[in-house]
Design an enzyme around this catalytic site. Structure first.
Site, mmCIF file in Angstrom:
data_model
loop_
_atom_site.group_PDB
_atom_site.id
_atom_site.type_symbol
_atom_site.label_atom_id
_atom_site.label_comp_id
_atom_site.label_asym_id
_atom_site.label_seq_id
_atom_site.Cartn_x
_atom_site.Cartn_y
_atom_site.Cartn_z
ATOM 1 N N ARG A 170 0.860 -1.276 0.067
ATOM 2 C CA ARG A 170 -0.006 -0.032 0.137
ATOM 3 C C ARG A 170 1.000 1.243 0.087
ATOM 4 N NH1 ARG A 170 -3.355 -3.148 3.536
ATOM 5 N NH2 ARG A 170 -4.985 -3.897 2.543
ATOM 6 N N LYS A 175 2.304 11.639 -11.816
ATOM 7 C CA LYS A 175 1.468 10.599 -12.478
ATOM 8 C C LYS A 175 2.281 9.298 -12.683
ATOM 9 C CE LYS A 175 -1.547 13.220 -15.759
ATOM 10 N NZ LYS A 175 -2.055 13.729 -16.948
ATOM 11 N N GLU A 201 8.504 17.491 -25.317
ATOM 12 C CA GLU A 201 8.010 17.992 -24.308
ATOM 13 C C GLU A 201 8.245 19.441 -23.898
ATOM 14 O OE1 GLU A 201 5.134 16.425 -23.129
ATOM 15 O OE2 GLU A 201 5.568 14.065 -23.479
ATOM 16 N N LYS A 207 5.991 23.074 -15.691
ATOM 17 C CA LYS A 207 5.131 21.799 -15.514
ATOM 18 C C LYS A 207 4.636 21.872 -13.897
ATOM 19 C CE LYS A 207 4.322 16.975 -15.602
ATOM 20 N NZ LYS A 207 4.549 15.782 -15.744
ATOM 21 N N GLU A 240 -5.682 16.928 -12.323
ATOM 22 C CA GLU A 240 -6.173 16.899 -13.484
ATOM 23 C C GLU A 240 -7.838 17.215 -13.350
ATOM 24 O OE1 GLU A 240 -3.590 15.256 -16.593
ATOM 25 O OE2 GLU A 240 -5.557 14.392 -17.341
ATOM 26 N N ARG A 259 -4.747 21.298 -15.545
ATOM 27 C CA ARG A 259 -3.670 20.513 -15.706
ATOM 28 C C ARG A 259 -3.831 19.753 -17.238
ATOM 29 N NH1 ARG A 259 -0.197 16.018 -11.730
ATOM 30 N NH2 ARG A 259 0.920 15.156 -13.704
ATOM 31 N N ASN A 301 -1.796 18.121 -21.747
ATOM 32 C CA ASN A 301 -1.975 17.074 -22.878
ATOM 33 C C ASN A 301 -1.924 17.660 -24.012
ATOM 34 O OD1 ASN A 301 -2.140 14.852 -20.924
ATOM 35 N ND2 ASN A 301 -4.025 15.730 -20.305
ATOM 36 N N HIS A 324 -1.215 15.514 -27.108
ATOM 37 C CA HIS A 324 -1.223 14.098 -26.563
ATOM 38 C C HIS A 324 -2.688 13.358 -26.973
ATOM 39 C CE1 HIS A 324 2.333 15.500 -24.517
ATOM 40 N NE2 HIS A 324 2.515 14.296 -24.011
ATOM 41 N N HIS A 377 -0.724 10.016 -28.296
ATOM 42 C CA HIS A 377 -0.767 9.089 -27.595
ATOM 43 C C HIS A 377 -1.597 7.780 -28.458
ATOM 44 C CE1 HIS A 377 -0.542 10.342 -23.057
ATOM 45 N NE2 HIS A 377 0.575 9.707 -23.396
ATOM 46 N N HIS A 434 8.160 8.486 -27.671
ATOM 47 C CA HIS A 434 7.097 9.202 -27.152
ATOM 48 C C HIS A 434 7.077 10.550 -27.769
ATOM 49 C CE1 HIS A 434 3.814 10.641 -24.514
ATOM 50 N NE2 HIS A 434 4.828 11.616 -23.949
HETATM 51 N N1 LIG Z 1 4.387 10.483 -15.737
HETATM 52 C C1 LIG Z 1 4.342 11.585 -16.715
HETATM 53 O O1 LIG Z 1 3.806 12.522 -16.440
HETATM 54 C C2 LIG Z 1 4.840 11.324 -18.060
HETATM 55 C C3 LIG Z 1 5.022 12.528 -18.766
HETATM 56 C C4 LIG Z 1 5.429 12.238 -20.110
HETATM 57 C C5 LIG Z 1 5.889 11.019 -20.452
HETATM 58 N N2 LIG Z 1 5.823 9.834 -19.793
HETATM 59 C C6 LIG Z 1 6.089 8.456 -20.050
HETATM 60 O O2 LIG Z 1 7.553 8.409 -20.287
HETATM 61 C C7 LIG Z 1 7.611 7.509 -21.329
HETATM 62 C C8 LIG Z 1 8.711 7.902 -22.079
HETATM 63 O O3 LIG Z 1 9.991 8.210 -21.408
HETATM 64 P P1 LIG Z 1 11.660 8.008 -22.075
HETATM 65 O O4 LIG Z 1 11.527 8.641 -23.469
HETATM 66 O O5 LIG Z 1 12.254 8.300 -21.268
HETATM 67 O O6 LIG Z 1 11.339 6.441 -22.425
HETATM 68 P P2 LIG Z 1 12.403 5.280 -21.971
HETATM 69 O O7 LIG Z 1 12.292 5.245 -20.463
HETATM 70 O O8 LIG Z 1 11.980 3.973 -22.619
HETATM 71 O O9 LIG Z 1 14.023 5.513 -22.182
HETATM 72 C C9 LIG Z 1 14.257 5.864 -23.578
HETATM 73 C C10 LIG Z 1 15.284 4.853 -23.745
HETATM 74 O O10 LIG Z 1 16.565 5.546 -23.308
HETATM 75 C C11 LIG Z 1 17.300 4.550 -22.625
HETATM 76 N N3 LIG Z 1 18.029 5.307 -21.546
HETATM 77 C C12 LIG Z 1 17.493 6.197 -20.686
HETATM 78 N N4 LIG Z 1 18.466 6.986 -20.025
HETATM 79 C C13 LIG Z 1 19.650 6.886 -20.543
HETATM 80 C C14 LIG Z 1 20.981 7.067 -20.472
HETATM 81 N N5 LIG Z 1 21.142 8.272 -19.518
HETATM 82 N N6 LIG Z 1 21.740 6.502 -21.321
HETATM 83 C C15 LIG Z 1 21.496 5.840 -22.234
HETATM 84 N N7 LIG Z 1 20.235 5.236 -22.357
HETATM 85 C C16 LIG Z 1 19.315 5.770 -21.628
HETATM 86 C C17 LIG Z 1 16.210 3.646 -22.120
HETATM 87 O O11 LIG Z 1 16.916 2.544 -21.588
HETATM 88 C C18 LIG Z 1 15.526 3.555 -23.298
HETATM 89 O O12 LIG Z 1 15.967 2.712 -24.062
HETATM 90 C C19 LIG Z 1 6.501 6.956 -21.726
HETATM 91 O O13 LIG Z 1 6.065 5.676 -21.358
HETATM 92 C C20 LIG Z 1 5.482 8.216 -21.446
HETATM 93 O O14 LIG Z 1 4.313 7.821 -21.446
HETATM 94 C C21 LIG Z 1 5.113 9.925 -18.684
#
Ligand SMILES: NC(=O)c1ccc[n+]([C@@H]2O[C@H](COP(=O)([O-])OP(=O)(O)OC[C@H]3O[C@@H](n4cnc5c(N)ncnc54)[C@H](O)[C@@H]3O)[C@@H](O)[C@H]2O)c1
Length: 356
Positions: A116, A138, A180, A218, A228, A232, A236, A239, A243, A260
């Site tokens: 939890r 999120k 972003e 942000k 949201e 907020r 999006n 998105h 998405h 993304h």
């Molecule tokens: N929670 C939120 O508010 C929010 C907002 C925007 C996006 N997201 C989510 O974030 C995700 C995308 O994030 P992302 O682009 O970081 O994806 P990711 O975590 O898949 O990272 C991208 C790639 O880079 C690699 N990587 C990360 N850091 C590295 C580093 N320093 N050196 C070498 N390789 C590295 C990872 O292993 C992966 O292969 C999506 O799932 C999206 O939905 C969430």
């Protein structure tokens, strides 16, 4: 030194100050166990950087998941919950998520639900996670190819942003994060948008300040509307379509996966087109937005008939209300509005405009 940014119950610290805060936390709080979640890339590229920043050795239990969006699934959470349990995790354990948005989204959800809820810290290692995913509370996972359908709002104790991790990040991933940042400019800050638009590639010498500005933007939004309810939703922008496009590409074996940021860049051009017709965004702004995104992201091939499936996927968007698809759009740059509906014809025209 960049100032720390505080939101509702969480703090974002930058560079050296970040490790002062973390070292202090590990010293002051008597955690029973320390878990460190990585994927295979951050295990290889970031773990040693991280360990080298700590004052002293700690007995971290390292848990590794495979990298990539296709592993942002409940099955991966089960494996992480099991590992934590087998390694003796209890309510006084701490989970540190060292990775991109997949690790921080999934790790945050695992922490929020294990027994939890246990405390967690995010250390984003991708640009996208630094400016967006690791901040704002999120967390969650995809349901099949449907993005972020299962999750909870929960804040990390702290987020540590250290741009040294970006040294190993591939160029396309860096560009993905930039999408972003451009969005932050479009929805909230004309000067910031113009500053980012003028660079034709990311300039490392100003990256720290730019990341700080994005987190500030942000944070301003999420502190006013953490769950949201209204405002907020502006985060999006791009998105709703983005998405759905990302999900569509994820489920098509013959399509190259879209990052993304690449998906939401298409979403932002198309939603800027909707904005011209629905909320009065001046046409020359649309042209400017398209031209800036086209500098960074190569055009993707989407057929009109594929858009039918993409529109179908938008039915699962979390902003929908009584079966209506809701968009966050722009009246102008830095003048966002939300809860705007449209008909499919205009979405088809938006795709035509994107492809032109
Ligand atoms: N929670 C939120 O508010 C929010 C907002 C925007 C996006 N997201 C989510 O974030 C995700 C995308 O994030 P992302 O682009 O970081 O994806 P990711 O975590 O898949 O990272 C991208 C790639 O880079 C690699 N990587 C990360 N850091 C590295 C580093 N320093 N050196 C070498 N390789 C590295 C990872 O292993 C992966 O292969 C999506 O799932 C999206 O939905 C969430």
């Amino acid at each position: 030194m960049l100032t720390s940014i505080s939101s509702n119950n969480s703090h974002v610290h930058f560079n050296e100050k970040a490790y002062v805060e973390l070292n202090n936390l590990l010293e002051v709080k008597a955690y029973s166990k320390l878990f460190l979640l990585v994927d295979e890339n951050t295990h290889q590229n970031c773990l040693n950087v991280f360990l080298g920043k700590l004052d002293k050795e700690h007995a971290f239990e390292i848990i590794e998941i495979p990298s990539g969006e296709s592993y942002k699934q409940i099955e991966t959470c089960s494996q992480v919950w099991e590992s934590i349990s087998e390694l003796g995790g209890d309510r006084k354990s701490l989970l540190i998520n060292l990775g991109g948005g997949v690790v921080t989204d999934l790790g945050g959800f695992v922490a929020a639900t294990y027994m939890r809820g246990i405390e967690f810290v995010n250390i984003p290692t991708s640009l996208l996670a630094m400016v967006d995913a690791s901040v704002g509370g999120k967390t969650g996972v995809d349901l099949g190819s449907l993005k972020n359908q299962v999750g909870v709002f929960t804040e990390p104790l702290m987020v540590l942003v250290d741009t040294e991790y970006l040294n190993s990040l591939p160029g396309n991933e860096l560009r993905s994060g930039l999408a972003e940042m451009l969005k932050h400019g479009l929805i909230c800050d004309l000067n910031y948008w113009e500053q980012l638009s003028r660079m034709d590639q990311l300039d490392p010498s100003v990256l720290d300040e730019l990341i700080h500005r994005s987190v500030e933007i942000k944070n301003q939004v999420i502190t006013q509307d953490p769950r949201e309810g209204g405002l907020r939703k502006i985060l999006n922008f791009g998105h709703t379509l983005g998405h759905a496009i990302e999900s569509y590409f994820l489920e098509q074996p013959d399509k190259t996966r879209l990052l993304h940021g690449e998906a939401i860049a298409i979403g932002m051009i198309m939603e800027a087109y909707l904005s011209v017709h629905l909320t009065g965004l001046p046409y020359q702004r649309l042209e400017e937005i398209k031209s800036v995104f086209s500098n960074y992201y190569k055009p993707q091939h989407i057929e009109q008939q594929e858009l039918e499936s993409i529109i179908e996927l938008m039915r699962f968007d979390k902003k929908n209300n009584s079966g209506k698809v809701n968009f966050a759009l722009l009246e102008d740059i830095a003048k966002p509005v939300w809860d705007i509906n449209t008909d499919n014809d205009l979405i088809y025209k938006a795709l035509e405009y994107y492809k032109k």
